[in-house]
Design a protein around this motif. Structure first.
Motif, PDB file in Angstrom:
ATOM      1  N   VAL A  42      44.114  46.641  52.525  1.00  0.00           N
ATOM      2  CA  VAL A  42      42.857  46.148  51.950  1.00  0.00           C
ATOM      3  C   VAL A  42      41.643  46.473  52.810  1.00  0.00           C
ATOM      4  O   VAL A  42      40.511  46.457  52.317  1.00  0.00           O
ATOM      5  CB  VAL A  42      42.918  44.626  51.674  1.00  0.00           C
ATOM      6  CG1 VAL A  42      44.007  44.308  50.663  1.00  0.00           C
ATOM      7  CG2 VAL A  42      43.117  43.833  52.961  1.00  0.00           C
ATOM      8  N   SER A  43      41.859  46.760  54.091  1.00  0.00           N
ATOM      9  CA  SER A  43      40.723  47.102  54.952  1.00  0.00           C
ATOM     10  C   SER A  43      40.232  48.529  54.710  1.00  0.00           C
ATOM     11  O   SER A  43      39.180  48.926  55.216  1.00  0.00           O
ATOM     12  CB  SER A  43      41.087  46.919  56.428  1.00  0.00           C
ATOM     13  OG  SER A  43      42.076  47.843  56.839  1.00  0.00           O
ATOM     14  N   SER A  44      40.997  49.314  53.914  1.00  0.00           N
ATOM     15  CA  SER A  44      40.618  50.684  53.570  1.00  0.00           C
ATOM     16  C   SER A  44      40.129  50.747  52.131  1.00  0.00           C
ATOM     17  O   SER A  44      40.878  50.448  51.199  1.00  0.00           O
ATOM     18  CB  SER A  44      41.820  51.619  53.749  1.00  0.00           C
ATOM     19  OG  SER A  44      41.600  52.858  53.102  1.00  0.00           O
TER      20      SER A  44
ATOM     21  N   HIS B 102      44.065  37.372  45.749  1.00  0.00           N
ATOM     22  CA  HIS B 102      43.935  38.081  47.022  1.00  0.00           C
ATOM     23  C   HIS B 102      44.357  37.170  48.178  1.00  0.00           C
ATOM     24  O   HIS B 102      43.559  36.420  48.725  1.00  0.00           O
ATOM     25  CB  HIS B 102      42.487  38.544  47.196  1.00  0.00           C
ATOM     26  CG  HIS B 102      42.212  39.231  48.491  1.00  0.00           C
ATOM     27  ND1 HIS B 102      43.094  40.118  49.074  1.00  0.00           N
ATOM     28  CD2 HIS B 102      41.143  39.142  49.339  1.00  0.00           C
ATOM     29  CE1 HIS B 102      42.579  40.558  50.209  1.00  0.00           C
ATOM     30  NE2 HIS B 102      41.406  39.975  50.386  1.00  0.00           N
ATOM     31  N   CYS B 103      45.652  37.243  48.512  1.00  0.00           N
ATOM     32  CA  CYS B 103      46.220  36.419  49.581  1.00  0.00           C
ATOM     33  C   CYS B 103      46.299  37.134  50.925  1.00  0.00           C
ATOM     34  O   CYS B 103      46.494  36.482  51.956  1.00  0.00           O
ATOM     35  CB  CYS B 103      47.636  35.962  49.216  1.00  0.00           C
ATOM     36  SG  CYS B 103      47.747  34.888  47.778  1.00  0.00           S
ATOM     37  N   ALA B 104      46.204  38.454  50.924  1.00  0.00           N
ATOM     38  CA  ALA B 104      46.399  39.218  52.158  1.00  0.00           C
ATOM     39  C   ALA B 104      45.364  38.821  53.205  1.00  0.00           C
ATOM     40  O   ALA B 104      44.187  38.623  52.898  1.00  0.00           O
ATOM     41  CB  ALA B 104      46.305  40.711  51.864  1.00  0.00           C
ATOM     42  N   GLY B 105      45.822  38.720  54.431  1.00  0.00           N
ATOM     43  CA  GLY B 105      44.908  38.383  55.511  1.00  0.00           C
ATOM     44  C   GLY B 105      45.642  38.308  56.833  1.00  0.00           C
ATOM     45  O   GLY B 105      46.871  38.323  56.891  1.00  0.00           O
TER      46      GLY B 105
ATOM     47  N   ILE C 275      40.992  41.231  62.645  1.00  0.00           N
ATOM     48  CA  ILE C 275      40.889  40.052  61.783  1.00  0.00           C
ATOM     49  C   ILE C 275      39.676  40.168  60.866  1.00  0.00           C
ATOM     50  O   ILE C 275      39.768  39.912  59.661  1.00  0.00           O
ATOM     51  CB  ILE C 275      40.824  38.772  62.638  1.00  0.00           C
ATOM     52  CG1 ILE C 275      42.193  38.516  63.279  1.00  0.00           C
ATOM     53  CG2 ILE C 275      40.382  37.567  61.801  1.00  0.00           C
ATOM     54  CD1 ILE C 275      42.187  37.453  64.350  1.00  0.00           C
ATOM     55  N   MET C 276      38.539  40.576  61.409  1.00  0.00           N
ATOM     56  CA  MET C 276      37.344  40.726  60.580  1.00  0.00           C
ATOM     57  C   MET C 276      37.527  41.838  59.548  1.00  0.00           C
ATOM     58  O   MET C 276      37.118  41.698  58.394  1.00  0.00           O
ATOM     59  CB  MET C 276      36.117  41.028  61.457  1.00  0.00           C
ATOM     60  CG  MET C 276      35.615  39.844  62.265  1.00  0.00           C
ATOM     61  SD  MET C 276      35.209  38.380  61.263  1.00  0.00           S
ATOM     62  CE  MET C 276      33.994  39.055  60.136  1.00  0.00           C
ATOM     63  N   GLN C 277      38.163  42.930  59.947  1.00  0.00           N
ATOM     64  CA  GLN C 277      38.383  44.029  59.007  1.00  0.00           C
ATOM     65  C   GLN C 277      39.353  43.623  57.898  1.00  0.00           C
ATOM     66  O   GLN C 277      39.139  43.939  56.732  1.00  0.00           O
ATOM     67  CB  GLN C 277      38.927  45.253  59.760  1.00  0.00           C
ATOM     68  CG  GLN C 277      37.899  45.925  60.645  1.00  0.00           C
ATOM     69  CD  GLN C 277      38.497  47.049  61.475  1.00  0.00           C
ATOM     70  OE1 GLN C 277      39.681  47.034  61.813  1.00  0.00           O
ATOM     71  NE2 GLN C 277      37.672  48.030  61.814  1.00  0.00           N
ATOM     72  N   GLY C 278      40.409  42.925  58.270  1.00  0.00           N
ATOM     73  CA  GLY C 278      41.402  42.529  57.278  1.00  0.00           C
ATOM     74  C   GLY C 278      40.921  41.436  56.348  1.00  0.00           C
ATOM     75  O   GLY C 278      41.125  41.503  55.129  1.00  0.00           O
TER      76      GLY C 278
ATOM     77  N   GLY D 147      38.266  43.324  53.962  1.00  0.00           N
ATOM     78  CA  GLY D 147      39.293  43.406  52.926  1.00  0.00           C
ATOM     79  C   GLY D 147      38.884  42.709  51.652  1.00  0.00           C
ATOM     80  O   GLY D 147      39.129  43.206  50.542  1.00  0.00           O
ATOM     81  N   THR D 148      38.247  41.556  51.780  1.00  0.00           N
ATOM     82  CA  THR D 148      37.783  40.812  50.600  1.00  0.00           C
ATOM     83  C   THR D 148      36.681  41.565  49.867  1.00  0.00           C
ATOM     84  O   THR D 148      36.677  41.645  48.634  1.00  0.00           O
ATOM     85  CB  THR D 148      37.299  39.411  51.008  1.00  0.00           C
ATOM     86  OG1 THR D 148      38.392  38.693  51.589  1.00  0.00           O
ATOM     87  CG2 THR D 148      36.761  38.637  49.809  1.00  0.00           C
ATOM     88  N   VAL D 149      35.746  42.125  50.612  1.00  0.00           N
ATOM     89  CA  VAL D 149      34.672  42.915  49.997  1.00  0.00           C
ATOM     90  C   VAL D 149      35.264  44.099  49.240  1.00  0.00           C
ATOM     91  O   VAL D 149      34.897  44.368  48.090  1.00  0.00           O
ATOM     92  CB  VAL D 149      33.665  43.391  51.059  1.00  0.00           C
ATOM     93  CG1 VAL D 149      32.660  44.370  50.444  1.00  0.00           C
ATOM     94  CG2 VAL D 149      32.930  42.200  51.679  1.00  0.00           C
ATOM     95  N   ASN D 150      36.172  44.813  49.878  1.00  0.00           N
ATOM     96  CA  ASN D 150      36.789  45.983  49.232  1.00  0.00           C
ATOM     97  C   ASN D 150      37.516  45.596  47.946  1.00  0.00           C
ATOM     98  O   ASN D 150      37.319  46.208  46.889  1.00  0.00           O
ATOM     99  CB  ASN D 150      37.782  46.643  50.191  1.00  0.00           C
ATOM    100  CG  ASN D 150      37.111  47.424  51.300  1.00  0.00           C
ATOM    101  OD1 ASN D 150      35.948  47.815  51.183  1.00  0.00           O
ATOM    102  ND2 ASN D 150      37.832  47.666  52.378  1.00  0.00           N
ATOM    103  N   ILE D 151      38.359  44.595  48.033  1.00  0.00           N
ATOM    104  CA  ILE D 151      39.139  44.163  46.875  1.00  0.00           C
ATOM    105  C   ILE D 151      38.232  43.722  45.730  1.00  0.00           C
ATOM    106  O   ILE D 151      38.385  44.149  44.573  1.00  0.00           O
ATOM    107  CB  ILE D 151      40.095  43.016  47.274  1.00  0.00           C
ATOM    108  CG1 ILE D 151      41.331  43.567  47.992  1.00  0.00           C
ATOM    109  CG2 ILE D 151      40.513  42.198  46.072  1.00  0.00           C
ATOM    110  CD1 ILE D 151      42.335  44.261  47.092  1.00  0.00           C
ATOM    111  N   ASP D 152      37.275  42.874  46.029  1.00  0.00           N
ATOM    112  CA  ASP D 152      36.424  42.322  44.968  1.00  0.00           C
ATOM    113  C   ASP D 152      35.540  43.385  44.324  1.00  0.00           C
ATOM    114  O   ASP D 152      35.410  43.440  43.099  1.00  0.00           O
ATOM    115  CB  ASP D 152      35.554  41.194  45.525  1.00  0.00           C
ATOM    116  CG  ASP D 152      36.356  39.953  45.881  1.00  0.00           C
ATOM    117  OD1 ASP D 152      37.598  39.982  45.754  1.00  0.00           O
ATOM    118  OD2 ASP D 152      35.748  38.954  46.307  1.00  0.00           O
TER     119      ASP D 152
END
Length: 275
Positions: free
Chosen positions: A59-61, A83-86, A97-100, A104-109
């Protein structure tokens, strides 16, 4: 067309528990960084007659998330995204942690916004650390940069975190990242609503999950402050997630729902009561 539910971090714990419920009327795609690690979860769901596939995604990519969204859209109508990944403080350093969690949330959403439509729901998962981390630590004035320049956002947030004692940077990053998830979810509600998409966040407390067991020593300190004096069971929050992601609460969006046994409501102060 099939109704599709994508669950990131769905290989175990609350994500897998949610998959058992959502799988009753959705095609389930479990997303994780390593698809092979999801095999046992896929088998467990298929043994119940649930149509399930695993898909490797980080999710960080942004590129990886785009591939996940393309695959999901090819399977049917993406009606729900959980979105549970973290990453917890035990799983990486402050930057990871910040990237994931935040990036990750910004990318997914943002990516799934493009392929989802009327009547669908995005559900982000935060943590009660978003509330229990002292609020004066939260650099909320920096969050706005995530809406326009994600690299600038990460650079400024990491600059702030590096001001903290090195031994506490991962913990601080976790609290900030999960606080950001709540802020970002609320901020995106209007944009999402323009396409008929609801967006919510759920804030778990301490649960009996693999991640929860990693933090069990620290987490157990909070139980005495909870109204319900035990760890939560994954199926308890999974029912909440599945309800929120369904079409039933059609007027519910832009909100954070705390499911923590009453810990945050107790007013516990980690600096005073725990440390």
């Amino acid at each position: 067309m099939k109704n599709v539910c994508v669950i990131t971090g769905g290989g175990s714990g609350m994500g897998l528990a949610a998959a058992h419920i959502m799988g009753k009327d959705h095609f389930i795609i479990l997303a994780g960084r390593t698809a092979s690690r999801l095999e046992s979860a896929v088998k467990e769901l298929r043994d119940e007659g649930i149509e399930t596939e695993a898909f490797a995604a980080d999710v960080s990519s942004r590129q990886s998330v785009e591939k996940l969204a393309e695959y999901a859209a090819g399977c049917g109508r993406v009606r729900a995204l959980i979105h549970c990944a973290g990453l917890s403080p035990h799983m990486g350093d402050a930057r990871l942690i910040m990237q994931g969690n935040a990036l990750g949330t910004v990318n997914i959403d943002e990516v799934f916004y493009e392929i989802m439509g009327e009547g669908s729901c995005i559900l982000n998962v935060s943590s009660m650390s978003a509330y229990l981390t002292p609020q004066f630590i939260m650099p909320k004035r920096l969050y706005k940069h995530a809406l326009t320049d994600i690299e600038k956002f990460l650079k400024k947030i990491m600059g702030f975190i590096r001001l903290m004692p090195r031994s506490q940077q991962a913990n601080v990053a976790y609290g900030i990242s999960k606080n950001f998830v709540i802020w970002y979810t609320k901020k995106m509600a209007e944009k999402m609503g323009g396409k008929g998409i609801r967006i919510l966040s759920v804030t778990p407390g301490n649960f009996e999950t693999p991640m929860g067991r990693l933090e069990s020593k620290e987490a157990s300190e909070y139980i005495k402050y909870c109204a319900i004096k035990r760890f939560g069971r994954p199926e308890e929050i999974a029912e909440l997630m599945a309800f929120c992601a369904s079409e039933k609460p059609g007027f519910l969006t832009g909100a954070d729902i705390i499911c923590d046994g009453g810990c945050v409501a107790s007013g516990v102060n980690p600096l005073k009561n725990i440390l």
